[in-house]
Enzyme design. Structure first.
Site, PDB file in Angstrom:
ATOM      1  N   LYS A  82       0.853  -1.200   0.000  1.00 42.28           N
ATOM      2  CA  LYS A  82       0.000   0.000   0.000  1.00 42.28           C
ATOM      3  C   LYS A  82       0.885   1.245   0.000  1.00 42.28           C
ATOM      4  O   LYS A  82       1.905   1.288   0.708  1.00 42.28           O
ATOM      5  CB  LYS A  82      -0.899  -0.043   1.238  1.00 42.28           C
ATOM      6  CG  LYS A  82      -1.977   1.020   1.296  1.00 42.28           C
ATOM      7  CD  LYS A  82      -2.909   0.732   2.479  1.00 42.28           C
ATOM      8  CE  LYS A  82      -4.004   1.770   2.630  1.00 42.28           C
ATOM      9  NZ  LYS A  82      -4.932   1.443   3.735  1.00 42.28           N
TER      10      LYS A  82
ATOM     11  N   SER B  45      -9.707   1.456   2.810  1.00 44.63           N
ATOM     12  CA  SER B  45      -8.806   2.281   2.043  1.00 44.63           C
ATOM     13  C   SER B  45      -7.721   1.492   1.311  1.00 44.63           C
ATOM     14  O   SER B  45      -7.041   2.050   0.455  1.00 44.63           O
ATOM     15  CB  SER B  45      -8.138   3.304   2.974  1.00 44.63           C
ATOM     16  OG  SER B  45      -7.328   2.668   3.940  1.00 44.63           O
TER      17      SER B  45
ATOM     18  N   SER C 156     -10.376  -1.078   6.778  1.00 37.55           N
ATOM     19  CA  SER C 156      -9.633  -0.928   5.525  1.00 37.55           C
ATOM     20  C   SER C 156      -8.925  -2.179   5.016  1.00 37.55           C
ATOM     21  O   SER C 156      -8.379  -2.176   3.911  1.00 37.55           O
ATOM     22  CB  SER C 156      -8.616   0.211   5.647  1.00 37.55           C
ATOM     23  OG  SER C 156      -9.292   1.440   5.742  1.00 37.55           O
TER      24      SER C 156
END
Lengths: 94, 471
Positions: free
Chosen positions: B82, B160, B184
């Protein structure tokens, strides 16, 4: 303004409006009318969560979940070897 | 280019091929790179690919393995991280325009751990701007645009860790690293039909990771099976002197042993009956959930219904997360640069969050302590809680999330406030062929329990072996 806004108590309305005015007093020039409506909506939206939280019964001794972890030790660079250590003041004098 | 079926294999299978020298880490990396270059932009899955790093690491892995130095199950396996994890010299954008040119001169501990076990960094995964820390209304709240779900590209991956979900589901890498503050990892894992582990708070170092809510942020693996999650977790867990929030050495480290874990004691499983409001559960979620319940009852005959304690837990999370986020990004908000974010809510919510009082924040932390005790009591009678990961499946890309994906989520609030481990695994599909997720949650520190439960479920089902067709 967001749809489905919660209905507030009279006190809640005052607090939400006070929060909105506080933001406007500092940052009003940054927002267009649509953004102002969104900020106002968010001030209303956060209010019931605050009120439910404040209504939850807590004793004085109910401490918060996050505790201080005193920094007892620090990662130190390796101590210089005794041979490399500067001589103590007393030794220098002798 | 390798056959597509190989690229969808779990890490455990790829590792067997690599260890036996039937699969070249270089060829595997080149194939994932080629597929990522072709499909990544269509899904808005990556912030950027790192082909130079990937090929260098793959070649190093190949040489080592040929010399007989096999480091373990992640050696030579390509992955995506990420884009809130620092990689020295590579832009780390946090998914947000104000940080589009940000480059760190150090590397996150989790990336260092993965390098040490020989994993290959393929690229940085797209994400929701600032991991949603300023709030967001639309899936487009990302520097890379809305992440498209590989199962149905008119739908979202959830956030996310949006790119991480898309990458794993689309077979663009062996696995990905995501983060969770509230939902997330669990949500994108569920929407994308993959396995995602949110570890116990403090087991994985956050050094070099963007902070959103200091007392809630966690880093975890997203992969194609529970076993893969366990192996990746074993590589990244551990105490880190650079992150004071990590647990002590003996509590943070995790060792995975497949045989030992599955033969360990019989888990006491509790089926949650009040995690979701009945009215919020999509009809398409119910059927797979009923089937999962049946499977679990067979696997865990003592499974019984349990309830979450009632209280203002979501309210506490809804104060703590934004208050900590407002502090983390205070400079961004006060400077006005928050206006550069993509999302209309992201541009203004921070101003409201800055006004939350210290007294209300502390009250929320006191409520949090009471909640921890209540959950500890619940875990005296069960080892693992289970329910749907979410009451809904992947939402439309243009949905207003503030109004359209807004339902009570007490388990998400409780799990993240108490730092509990959670695992989301696929448990079926809706009639529209969208994945449905099943969530296991355990006592803090009992990551092995959720992994054991998830692995038992995946031994008995085939849902985790399904993958979307992408041309």
């Amino acid at each position: 303004m967001p749809e489905n806004l919660p209905k507030l108590t009279p006190e809640g309305k005052v607090e939400a409006d006070s929060r909105y005015q506080q933001i406007l007093s500092q940052y009003s020039s940054r927002f267009d009318s649509e953004q102002k409506a969104l900020v106002q909506g968010l001030c209303i939206f956060v209010q019931p969560a605050l009120e439910r939280l404040r209504a939850f019964h807590l004793e004085n001794g109910d401490a918060p979940a996050v505790y201080l972890k005193p920094l007892m030790e620090r990662d130190k660079k390796p101590s210089p070897s005794p041979a490399a250590s500067p001589a103590p003041e007393a030794a220098k004098k002798s | 280019m390798l056959k597509e079926s190989i690229l969808f294999e779990p890490v455990s299978e790829l590792a067997k091929r690599i260890e036996s020298k039937q699969l070249s880490p270089v060829e595997l990396t080149e194939s994932y790179l080629e597929r990522s270059q072709k499909l990544g932009p269509r899904l808005n899955a990556y912030a950027r690919l790192t082909p130079e790093i990937a090929l260098e690491q793959a070649q190093a892995a190949e040489k080592e393995i040929h010399r007989g130095h096999y480091r373990g199950p992640l050696h030579g396996i390509p992955y995506a991280a990420k884009d809130l994890l620092a990689v020295k010299g590579v832009p780390t954008t946090w998914g947000a325009k104000p940080y589009a040119d940000q480059v760190f001169d150090y590397t996150a501990t989790v990336i260092e751990h993965l390098k040490n076990v020989g994993a290959v960094l393929l690229g940085k995964a797209a994400m929701i701007e600032l991991a949603g820390g300023m709030g967001y209304m639309y899936a487009s709240a990302s520097l890379q645009g809305e992440a498209k779900n590989p199962w149905e590209t008119s739908c979202w991956t959830c956030g996310s860790s949006s790119g991480s979900g898309a990458i794993v589901a689309a077979g663009l890498a062996g696995f990905a690293i995501g983060t969770e503050t509230w939902g997330s990892i669990v949500c994108p894992a569920a929407f994308c039909g993959i396995s995602g582990l949110r570890p116990t708070y403090g087991r994985v170092s956050r050094h070099g990771a963007m902070a959103l809510a200091y007392s809630m942020d966690k880093i975890g693996p997203m992969a194609r099976s529970t076993e893969d999650c366990a192996r990746i977790f074993a590589a990244i867990a551990g105490h880190d002197p650079l992150d004071r929030s990590t647990l002590p050495i003996d509590k943070a480290a995790f060792t995975y042993s497949p045989a030992a874990d599955l033969k360990s004691r019989q888990l006491r499983v509790g089926w949650l009956t009040n995690a979701w409001n009945e009215k919020d559960v999509e009809p398409g979620v119910k059927k797979p959930l009923v089937a999962a319940h049946k499977t679990l009852r067979r696997l865990f005959p003592g499974m019984r219904d349990v309830k979450l304690p009632e209280g203002p837990w979501e309210d506490a999370a809804n104060i703590i997360m934004p208050a900590e986020g407002a502090s983390a990004f205070a400079e961004l908000i006060r400077s006005g640069r928050v206006q550069e974010l993509n999302d209309p809510m992201g541009r203004v919510a921070g101003y409201v969050n800055l006004t939350l009082s210290g007294a209300d924040y502390t009250t929320a932390q006191r409520v949090r302590e009471i909640l921890q005790k209540k959950m500890a009591e619940l875990f005296d009678s069960v080892d693992v809680l289970v329910t749907a990961s979410l009451p809904v499946t992947a939402t439309r890309l243009n949905l207003n999330l503030f109004t359209g994906l807004s339902f009570p989520d007490p388990l998400g609030a409780i799990g993240n406030l108490c730092g509990l481990p959670a695992l989301s695994v696929p448990c079926g599909f809706t009639e529209k062929h969208l994945p449905v997720g099943l969530q296991f949650v355990a006592r803090a520190g009992s990551d092995a329990a959720v992994l054991q439960a998830g692995q038992s479920f995946q031994h008995a089902t085939e849902w985790h072996r399904k993958h979307p067709t992408l041309s």
